[in-house]
Design an enzyme around this catalytic site. Structure first.
Site, mmCIF file in Angstrom:
data_model
loop_
_atom_site.group_PDB
_atom_site.id
_atom_site.type_symbol
_atom_site.label_atom_id
_atom_site.label_comp_id
_atom_site.label_asym_id
_atom_site.label_seq_id
_atom_site.Cartn_x
_atom_site.Cartn_y
_atom_site.Cartn_z
ATOM 1 N N GLU A 1 -23.226 -16.047 -10.199
ATOM 2 C CA GLU A 1 -23.548 -16.458 -11.578
ATOM 3 C C GLU A 1 -22.608 -17.544 -12.075
ATOM 4 O OE1 GLU A 1 -26.274 -15.585 -12.290
ATOM 5 O OE2 GLU A 1 -26.587 -13.655 -11.330
ATOM 6 N N TYR B 1 -33.736 -19.764 -2.878
ATOM 7 C CA TYR B 1 -32.352 -19.305 -2.840
ATOM 8 C C TYR B 1 -31.735 -19.538 -1.455
ATOM 9 C CZ TYR B 1 -33.979 -17.037 -7.060
ATOM 10 O OH TYR B 1 -34.523 -16.803 -8.279
#
Length: 545
Positions: free
Chosen positions: A334, A408
């Site tokens: 994150e 991803y």
């Protein structure tokens, strides 16, 4: 183990920090999709300068009310402005220069009508009053919405996660990634005894005298709509610094000592990312981790953290190598988004691999800093177990459609492979840092990214990007024995595909400059002695008779 892998694969495609794919897997697009995803004149005629949210949040009623002052500059004469707000939220009024404006609602779009067209070059604002019960996330962060819950002490604990679903789920805005406000202020009133933590710097709090306290925060850097956030709870605060960067942490009181120990990893991460990617891109707004009742999300300068103070991804290793259990996945991933996704943002959600592929690669960057390149390469190879290769990475443009969840880890493997194609680590790290700095605080396209990395090397990367981003299948290196020669060529979707690949023959690494035409390599070795360097190249092979 196989069942666990399948389960984790499903999680990672939709999880925190991973775009919540909403309506992006279908192709029967509707007007609602184009209203949300397209850049119509009603949107392109103005540039958002600032959002100023002033809201009251009532956890017991799961209700919000208040306004957003939207400041903007008129780019072209504008009789009508399109804003976005989910249709379940009620509009009280939209005010401009003391007058109430007329508006029309279609799906989640709001078309605001001015009595006379606003003229090009004008800087102006409207105030949009509204209220309602925003969509509740049934399984946050895998679906978008509010999380209304309680902590272990029975006190209200509220969070929001709306990436993919859209910030217009809870406040009016131009809900398109191509336009970010240059600054944002959040004045959020919550019941006395609770705290709200939002993005940026804390401006102060004010007891409103009605059982509510208003907590004010301000961001002075451009920010994605879905990153503007509220976090409400009985938070304890502690802080630290890294160089000139303020590090602030907001956690539940019974986790305070655990957090002080666990969050020390942030400074190791910052040291690595500063070296490899450049300085933290929002120093003026500081860096925060905020404990949330959902797993996490890359909310700019207020990163949501819900990994329960565990190493790995909720205590699991997404690579299956054991390397993923050495560090906290949510902290690293994150926070990596602060550079890729928050600072560098894709103009269209179809190009979200710019966020997710690069950020997934930051996981390997951190591993390399901490444990060495070999461990990073093993991790990169390990995460391929989460790749499906069934849909292309890039989505459809103009209809708010993301591509495959492969954005991803196929994206991360693509970047790792380009590094290998460069065959020059000094050049690779320089190019990555230059890219990060060149597009800091900008919205860009896939083509911008391709051009940047292509211009840094003599190898033509265009067919490589094309195959890995715009086609589902991997290229296949076809091999055939012919006496003392090994014949090789590519089979791929891209016409005339060519890409160098490193193979190992008799313990020596050889670079094959393979194309779609047969080439030969003279060797006394048999074909079964050839091995692709699969730590660095993500391809398939096929042995032909």
């Amino acid at each position: 183990m196989k069942k666990l892998t399948i389960f984790l694969t499903a999680l990672i495609i939709a999880a925190a920090g991973h775009a919540q794919v909403v309506g992006s897997n279908h192709t029967d697009y509707t007007e609602a999709d184009s209203l949300r995803g397209a850049l119509r004149p009603e949107r392109t005629s103005f540039d958002v300068l600032k959002y100023h949210l002033k809201l009251k949040v009532e956890p017991e009623k799961q209700f919000i009310s208040g306004s957003n002052v939207i400041s903007f500059k008129v780019e072209n004469d504008m009789p009508v402005m399109q804003l976005d707000l989910f249709e379940n939220m009620k509009i009280d009024s939209i005010m401009h220069a003391g007058d109430k404006l007329e508006y029309e609602r279609r799906y989640n779009a709001v078309f605001v009508q001015f009595p006379e067209a606003l003229k090009q070059g004008l800087k102006d604002s409207i105030e949009f009053f509204y209220h309602g019960k925003p969509v509740v996330a049934e399984n946050a962060p895998w679906d978008g919405g509010f999380v209304w819950t309680e902590d272990e002490q029975g006190k209200p604990w509220v969070g929001v996660a709306v990436q993919g679903t859209g910030a217009s789920l809870w406040y009016p805005n131009k809900d398109h990634q191509s336009d970010e406000p240059e600054t944002a202020q959040m004045d959020i009133a919550v019941p006395n005894g609770l705290m709200n933590v939002s993005n940026g710097r804390f401006l102060g709090k004010k007891d409103l005298g009605n059982g509510f306290t208003e907590w004010s925060w301000k961001v002075v850097n451009p920010i994605n709509n879905y990153n503007i956030m509220i976090n409400i709870g009985n938070y304890e605060h502690f802080s630290d610094t890294y160089k000139d960067l303020d590090l602030d942490y907001y956690v539940l009181p019974y986790n305070l000592e655990k957090a002080k120990e666990h969050f020390t990893e942030v400074k190791d991460m910052m040291a690595c990312f500063y070296e490899k990617m450049g300085p933290y891109p929002f120093e003026e707004d500081g860096f925060k981790l905020v404990e949330t009742p959902y797993l996490g999300m890359e909310h700019q300068s207020a990163v949501a953290y819900g990994n329960k103070y565990l190493k790995g991804y909720l205590g699991n290793d997404l690579s299956g190598t054991g390397i993923g259990l050495k560090w906290d996945f949510i902290i690293i991933h994150e926070a990596g988004h602060e550079w890729y996704g928050n600072s560098i943002t894709s103009k269209d959600i179809a190009d979200m691999w710019i966020h997710e592929g690069f950020t997934s690669y930051t996981e390997a960057i951190y591993i390399e800093c901490q444990y060495g390149k070999e461990e990073a390469l093993k991790y990169i190879r390990g995460i391929r177990q989460n790749i499906g290769n069934s849909r292309k990475i890039i989505g459809d443009y103009g209809v708010n459609a993301e591509g495959s969840g492969d954005m991803y880890y196929k994206g991360a493997n693509l970047l790792n492979m380009i590094r290998s194609i460069y065959d020059n680590d000094q050049l690779w790290w320089k190019t990555l840092k230059d890219y990060t700095n060149t597009y800091k605080h900008q919205t860009i396209t896939t083509q911008d990214t391709e051009n940047f990395f292509n211009e840094a090397t003599e190898v033509d990367l265009e067919p490589v990007f094309d195959q890995y981003l715009r086609h589902a299948a991997l290229p296949v290196l076809q091999l055939r024995q012919a006496d003392d020669q090994i014949l090789y060529r590519w089979k791929a979707d891209v016409v005339g595909f060519e890409m160098p690949v490193d193979v190992i023959i008799d313990e020596e690494e050889i670079r094959l400059n393979a194309t779609s035409e047969w080439k030969s390599y003279e060797t006394g070795e048999e074909l079964d002695e050839l091995k692709v360097n699969d730590l660095e190249f993500y391809i398939e092979t096929e042995i032909l008779e």
